[in-house]
Design a protein around this motif. Structure first.
Motif, PDB file in Angstrom:
ATOM      1  N   SER A   1       0.542   9.384   5.779  1.00 49.08           N
ATOM      2  CA  SER A   1      -0.830   8.745   6.077  1.00 49.08           C
ATOM      3  C   SER A   1      -1.362   8.751   7.517  1.00 49.08           C
ATOM      4  CB  SER A   1      -1.131   7.631   5.307  1.00 49.08           C
ATOM      5  OG  SER A   1      -0.385   6.471   5.971  1.00 49.08           O
TER       6      SER A   1
ATOM      7  N   HIS B   1       1.146   4.382  -2.774  1.00 50.34           N
ATOM      8  CA  HIS B   1       1.361   5.885  -2.513  1.00 50.34           C
ATOM      9  C   HIS B   1       2.308   6.456  -3.318  1.00 50.34           C
ATOM     10  CE1 HIS B   1      -2.366   6.887   0.188  1.00 50.34           C
ATOM     11  NE2 HIS B   1      -1.703   5.661   1.038  1.00 50.34           N
TER      12      HIS B   1
ATOM     13  N   HIS C   1       0.845  -1.180  -0.045  1.00 54.15           N
ATOM     14  CA  HIS C   1       0.042   0.085  -0.148  1.00 54.15           C
ATOM     15  C   HIS C   1       0.824   1.007  -0.157  1.00 54.15           C
ATOM     16  CE1 HIS C   1      -3.764   2.256   1.181  1.00 54.15           C
ATOM     17  NE2 HIS C   1      -2.773   2.904   1.885  1.00 54.15           N
TER      18      HIS C   1
ATOM     19  N   ASP D   1      -6.582   7.147   0.019  1.00 54.89           N
ATOM     20  CA  ASP D   1      -6.346   5.868  -0.334  1.00 54.89           C
ATOM     21  C   ASP D   1      -7.482   5.596  -1.536  1.00 54.89           C
ATOM     22  OD1 ASP D   1      -4.928   5.270   1.683  1.00 54.89           O
ATOM     23  OD2 ASP D   1      -6.152   4.200   2.737  1.00 54.89           O
TER      24      ASP D   1
HETATM   25 ZN    ZN Z   1      -3.086   5.196   2.427  1.00 56.43          ZN
END
Ligand code: ZN
Ligand code: KG4
Length: 340
Positions: free
Chosen positions: A143, A117, A113, A309
């Protein structure tokens, strides 16, 4: 160039998202947020997140394919978030991606993940070319769960050179908001109030070695400050909300920027990017833009829709793995904690 259609699936936290890219060009990016489900509890409730992902995943994927104007049989591969994130939430996306790839007999790619980003900077819009950063560049990835300075040498070659040793920058925003009685997620609200105030209240910077960060001391300092002031004037928060938000936002951004600048000076890399939910913050965006206007750096700031996200970033990261034939096996399991 051959056209590859990649379906991306993201379910690591409280957004169920599916996107279709043609190579790196976004054809669709559907995001179903769960904010209203979790707001009552003041934070993401993992079990509720998993259930909501289960309900949303099929309609969201269906919508992404429709908006992209393609059929599922046109897909070349499926890319999914393997981790890090909430175990149950990740399970939904990973299981869905595995079943769909198996049924269509196409390959799939697992994506970290946080790397997603970073690679959001390479997503292109139809009919509008945005020059992406050149390698190497530094990416400040901020984040709700992470704060990292990433040295990016290639699409699939990146190293964390600094990170938080406790709270993430997003948590610093959200916890400060909670102290002020603002609803979850507080980051965007602090940003909005800060725009109307001045940073008149001062806080000390944490002293942490190297490029690492720490935000938990700042949170405690903020809590004590508010409690002290409220003892003297019970309406302190209501009467000073804009200035309080401008002050806490300024110190969080100053801390983030100081380490990023130190890393830039030490490595000699002056291409600087930001990514992750906190990169939507207008104070952080302005701090970067002012560096650029002083010719201190060339900066890359993602469009708002790629900061928080989304599955387009998972699809673009998967695309580079697809080109490299880095495919996941059907035995792949989600990883709540995933090595970078
Ligand atoms: Zn994130
Ligand atoms: O990347 P993200 O969407 O989810 C995670 O992977 O954690 O980041 C969410 C975080 C939350 O802490 C939220 O408060 C913060 O990003 N955030 C902001 C802003 N928009 C989102 N923080 C400050 N200012 C904003 N405008």
């Amino acid at each position: 160039m051959k056209e590859h259609y990649i379906l991306g699936i993201e379910s690591s936290c409280d957004e169920t998202s599916a996107a279709v890219l043609m190579n790196t060009t976004e054809l669709s990016n559907v995001i179903a947020t769960q904010t209203t489900i979790h707001q009552y509890f003041g934070g993401v409730v993992p079990e509720l997140a998993s259930r909501a992902h289960q309900q949303k995943i099929i309609p969201v994927v269906d919508d992404a394919l429709k908006k992209a104007g393609i059929a599922k049989n046109d897909l070349s591969a499926i890319s999914f978030t393997r981790g890090p994130g909430l175990a149950g939430a990740l399970h939904v996306g990973v299981s869905f991606a595995k079943s769909m790839a198996y049924a269509l007999n196409i390959p799939m790619m697992e994506v970290n993940h946080m790397q997603g980003h970073v690679l959001a900077h390479f997503i292109q819009q139809k009919n509008e070319f945005q020059p992406p950063p050149e390698f190497p560049f530094l990416c400040l990835t901020v984040s709700g769960g992470h704060t990292q300075i990433v040295l990016v040498e290639d699409f699939l070659k990146m190293t964390i050179i600094g990170e938080t040793i406790d709270d993430a920058a997003g948590e610093a925003f959200d916890k400060s908001a909670k102290i002020l009685g603002l609803p979850y997620p507080g980051g965007p609200l602090i940003d909005a109030y800060a725009a109307k105030g001045q940073p008149v209240f001062k806080f000390t910077h944490p002293q942490i070695a190297g490029y690492n960060y720490s935000f938990s001391g700042l949170k405690t300092q903020f809590l004590y400050f508010i409690n002290e002031q409220v003892k003297k004037n019970e309406n302190f928060v209501e009467e000073n909300l804009n200035d309080i938000c401008a002050s806490i936002q300024k110190v969080i951004i100053d801390v983030l920027m100081a380490k990023l600048m130190k890393a830039s000076a030490d490595t000699g890399i002056s291409q600087l990017a930001i990514a992750g939910g906190v990169s939507a913050n207008s104070g952080l965006r302005n701090a970067l833009l002012s560096l650029q206007s002083q010719n201190q750096a060339k900066v890359f700031i993602p469009p708002f829709k790629y900061c928080t996200d989304n599955a387009a970033m998972i699809a673009v990261a998967g695309y580079y793995k697809f080109l490299n034939h880095q495919f996941a096996s059907l035995n792949v399991e989600p990883l709540a904690r995933m090595p970078f």
